[in-house]
Scaffold this motif. Structure first.
Motif, mmCIF file in Angstrom:
data_model
loop_
_atom_site.group_PDB
_atom_site.id
_atom_site.type_symbol
_atom_site.label_atom_id
_atom_site.label_comp_id
_atom_site.label_asym_id
_atom_site.label_seq_id
_atom_site.Cartn_x
_atom_site.Cartn_y
_atom_site.Cartn_z
ATOM 1 N N MET A 191 0.804 -1.208 0.000
ATOM 2 C CA MET A 191 0.000 0.000 0.000
ATOM 3 C C MET A 191 0.844 1.269 0.000
ATOM 4 S SD MET A 191 -2.628 -1.725 -0.368
ATOM 5 C CE MET A 191 -3.585 -0.266 -0.769
ATOM 6 N N SER A 192 2.178 1.111 -0.010
ATOM 7 C CA SER A 192 3.024 2.266 -0.289
ATOM 8 C C SER A 192 3.074 2.524 -1.786
ATOM 9 C CB SER A 192 4.438 2.034 0.247
ATOM 10 O OG SER A 192 5.110 1.024 -0.502
ATOM 11 N N SER A 193 2.537 1.597 -2.560
ATOM 12 C CA SER A 193 2.528 1.702 -4.017
ATOM 13 C C SER A 193 1.116 1.757 -4.586
ATOM 14 C CB SER A 193 3.279 0.495 -4.610
ATOM 15 O OG SER A 193 3.184 0.451 -6.014
ATOM 16 N N LEU A 194 0.238 0.893 -4.103
ATOM 17 C CA LEU A 194 -1.117 0.817 -4.649
ATOM 18 C C LEU A 194 -1.982 1.979 -4.162
ATOM 19 C CD1 LEU A 194 -1.699 -3.004 -4.115
ATOM 20 C CD2 LEU A 194 -1.519 -1.866 -6.333
ATOM 21 N N PRO A 195 -2.826 2.550 -5.027
ATOM 22 C CA PRO A 195 -3.751 3.610 -4.588
ATOM 23 C C PRO A 195 -4.887 3.017 -3.759
ATOM 24 C CG PRO A 195 -4.141 3.080 -6.885
ATOM 25 C CD PRO A 195 -2.927 2.290 -6.478
ATOM 26 N N CYS A 196 -5.415 3.816 -2.838
ATOM 27 C CA CYS A 196 -6.452 3.283 -1.956
ATOM 28 C C CYS A 196 -7.420 4.370 -1.498
ATOM 29 C CB CYS A 196 -5.824 2.585 -0.751
ATOM 30 S SG CYS A 196 -4.749 3.660 0.246
ATOM 31 N N GLY A 197 -7.711 5.325 -2.370
ATOM 32 C CA GLY A 197 -8.566 6.422 -1.979
ATOM 33 C C GLY A 197 -9.984 6.369 -2.496
ATOM 34 N N SER B 225 -2.352 -10.208 3.392
ATOM 35 C CA SER B 225 -1.579 -9.295 4.209
ATOM 36 C C SER B 225 -1.311 -8.020 3.419
ATOM 37 C CB SER B 225 -0.258 -9.959 4.645
ATOM 38 O OG SER B 225 0.412 -9.177 5.618
ATOM 39 N N THR B 226 -0.607 -7.095 4.074
ATOM 40 C CA THR B 226 -0.251 -5.836 3.429
ATOM 41 C C THR B 226 1.132 -5.403 3.889
ATOM 42 O OG1 THR B 226 -0.990 -4.307 5.153
ATOM 43 C CG2 THR B 226 -2.655 -5.055 3.574
ATOM 44 N N PHE B 227 1.685 -4.452 3.162
ATOM 45 C CA PHE B 227 2.751 -3.603 3.678
ATOM 46 C C PHE B 227 2.142 -2.200 3.742
ATOM 47 C CE2 PHE B 227 6.109 -0.476 3.094
ATOM 48 C CZ PHE B 227 6.994 -0.835 4.101
ATOM 49 N N GLY B 228 1.899 -1.710 4.955
ATOM 50 C CA GLY B 228 1.234 -0.430 5.113
ATOM 51 C C GLY B 228 -0.256 -0.534 4.844
ATOM 52 N N GLY B 229 -0.865 0.617 4.583
ATOM 53 C CA GLY B 229 -2.301 0.671 4.346
ATOM 54 C C GLY B 229 -3.079 1.315 5.470
ATOM 55 N N GLU B 230 -2.347 1.855 6.466
ATOM 56 C CA GLU B 230 -3.022 2.464 7.609
ATOM 57 C C GLU B 230 -3.681 3.797 7.269
ATOM 58 O OE1 GLU B 230 1.359 3.620 7.731
ATOM 59 O OE2 GLU B 230 0.175 1.833 7.290
ATOM 60 N N TYR B 231 -3.362 4.358 6.103
ATOM 61 C CA TYR B 231 -3.993 5.616 5.685
ATOM 62 C C TYR B 231 -5.079 5.395 4.624
ATOM 63 C CZ TYR B 231 0.053 7.560 8.081
ATOM 64 O OH TYR B 231 0.999 7.870 9.038
ATOM 65 N N CYS B 232 -5.396 4.168 4.341
ATOM 66 C CA CYS B 232 -6.363 3.862 3.288
ATOM 67 C C CYS B 232 -7.798 3.919 3.824
ATOM 68 C CB CYS B 232 -6.106 2.467 2.726
ATOM 69 S SG CYS B 232 -4.504 2.297 1.906
ATOM 70 N N ASN B 233 -8.699 4.486 3.014
ATOM 71 C CA ASN B 233 -10.128 4.411 3.379
ATOM 72 C C ASN B 233 -11.008 4.026 2.201
ATOM 73 O OD1 ASN B 233 -10.666 6.766 1.822
ATOM 74 N ND2 ASN B 233 -10.201 8.070 3.578
ATOM 75 N N PHE B 234 -10.412 3.932 1.006
ATOM 76 C CA PHE B 234 -11.134 3.486 -0.198
ATOM 77 C C PHE B 234 -12.450 4.256 -0.392
ATOM 78 C CE2 PHE B 234 -8.431 -0.037 1.153
ATOM 79 C CZ PHE B 234 -7.726 -0.310 -0.012
ATOM 80 N N GLY B 235 -12.419 5.520 -0.027
ATOM 81 C CA GLY B 235 -13.584 6.372 -0.234
ATOM 82 C C GLY B 235 -14.677 6.245 0.805
#
Length: 465
Positions: A107-113, A144-154
């Protein structure tokens, strides 16, 4: 954070030579695998890596997938390779028949907004979580993930965002035994463990538990205890890693630091996990092939992420051999018999204070945490005597059967007139030479060679198997 007393320089581990045959381990050891470094990979490349990892007791690869448009094709090749292996009854290609794969979203690479970002990840889950080669834990597919704590997927919140990805019938209608099941979600969120425990996730993966986060040895921090105390019975996946050094300037990834990696980081971390294996069901090795951060244990192959300056010529597969012993103990609860005398040695080839004036990036942050020494780990079938030297620096002693650890301090070499020295080792038993190992390329140098940059990567050697 509670600070514990440091262990003595020479730490001896007496092992009971017992092997218990078991059909399946009670714990799992997986390895983080960077798909982003596999652009030229073929199905055969994947097969070779699966075979090597399985031969050392590793149970699965966590496939770190990012946003590069070609990465889904490499994921498809990986599962194709596994399908080909599994199609062969009693395949000699895979020493561990239960070797599996699972997805780890970077999730440092993939978008998640946005909701469409959630759909992209859900489509990958639906495509592969039903595959026969996918890793199951407690009968459900692992994510699992690497990161993703800032993701809310809208959705407006972390918990609701990830629920929109991994819940809400993500596997409904896919058919097969996984159809309609829930996944086991173990994210590596970089937030307070107390917050992680309250989320809808099934547990957590603590990425930073693999290294000390300050200038102290790994067993002086209580990361595992913090997670276990806050997960309230959920699943905990712990990290274990041999090293950390990365050296990118502002024009690329802009990260240039080390973590303290001496003090026998790798073996001491594994020993802590083995001691606590009843509460830690999964250990994740960081990593199989992240060359950019210098913690790879697999062969250097594929496509490096601009890390050639500190990776080329620095093979780390000696660590892979070394940890096979610990992998078995973590999985089964007993240490295997040592059947051959082995010597493993690693360390930096330059003093931490050495200058590299032509390096535009500069010394890595925390370079003063590094210690000028080589670490040695012995596997002995019977008591023996070891001597090891590099120029005027030397150490050794008599060691019992089992595993022993010691270090060769070369900090004084930089204060002498010598410019370089070759590391040499000699293991004797009852007056007879058992190992006379001179690691090719393990040449300590007082100064960085002209035109070269700072390199805090470890040079790893291992006597022949």
């Amino acid at each position: 954070m509670r600070i514990r007393r440091l262990l003595p320089l020479v730490c001896l581990l007496h092992l009971i030579p017992v092997i218990i045959a078991q059909d399946a381990p009670s714990n799992l050891v997986v390895a983080h695998f960077m798909v982003g470094n596999t652009y030229p990979y073929t199905v055969d490349d994947w097969t070779q890596d699966f075979q090597l990892a399985a031969s050392k007791g590793i149970d699965a690869f966590a496939l770190n997938i990012g946003r590069d448009p070609w990465e889904p094709d490499r994921i498809a090749d990986a599962f194709k390779a596994m399908a080909m292996i599994m199609a062969q009854p009693n395949s000699p290609l895979l020493p561990t028949p239960s070797f599996r794969l699972f997805l780890s979203f970077d999730m440092s690479s993939l978008p998640c907004g946005s909701p469409s970002d959630a759909d992209t990840i859900r489509s990958l889950i639906r495509a592969y979580a039903v595959h026969p080669a996918y890793l199951l834990f407690q009968g459900r597919p692992v994510l699992s993930t690497f990161g993703g704590e800032y993701c809310n997927f809208g959705t407006g919140s972390l918990d609701a965002g990830w629920a929109s990805v991994i819940r809400n019938g993500v596997l409904n209608g896919v058919g097969g035994p996984m159809g309609g099941k829930e996944v086991v979600f173990l994210p590596a969120f970089f937030i307070d463990p107390g917050v992680v425990g309250g989320l809808a996730a099934d547990g957590a993966f603590s990425w930073n538990s693999a290294w000390p986060m300050g200038n102290y040895p790994i067993d002086a921090q209580d990361t595992d205890a913090m997670y276990l105390g806050n997960l309230t019975g959920k699943i905990y996946m712990a990290g274990v890693s041999p090293w950390f050094f990365t050296h990118y300037g502002p024009s690329t990834y802009n990260k240039n630091w080390i973590y303290r990696s001496e003090d026998h980081l790798l073996s001491r971390r594994f020993q802590a996990l083995i001691t606590n294996r009843a509460r830690i069901p999964i250990a994740q090795i960081i990593t199989w092939n992240d060359y950019g951060e210098s913690h790879y244990i697999g062969p250097v192959k594929g496509a490096q992420p601009g890390s050639q300056a500190w990776v080329d010529g620095f093979d780390h597969q000696g660590w892979l051999d070394m940890i096979q012993h610990y992998i078995y103990a973590f999985k089964y609860g007993v240490y295997p018999t040592i059947e051959k005398d082995r010597l493993f040695i690693w360390g930096r080839l330059f003093p931490a204070s050495a200058d590299a004036p032509s390096d535009p990036i500069g010394r890595p942050d925390h370079h003063d945490w590094a210690m000028d020494r080589f670490e040695i780990l012995l596997h002995l079938t019977a008591p023996a005597d070891l001597s090891i030297s590099c120029g005027p620096s030397n150490t050794g002693g008599s060691f019992p059967a089992g595993i022993s650890k010691l270090s060769l301090d070369v900090s004084q070499n930089a204060m002498t007139a010598i410019d370089s020295c070759q590391v040499t080792t000699l293991l004797m038993r009852n007056g007879q030479t058992v190992i006379n190992y001179v690691p090719a390329g393990m040449q300590w140098k007082r100064q960085v060679e002209g035109g070269k940059g700072y390199n805090f990567n470890a040079f790893v050697g291992a006597s022949p198997a």
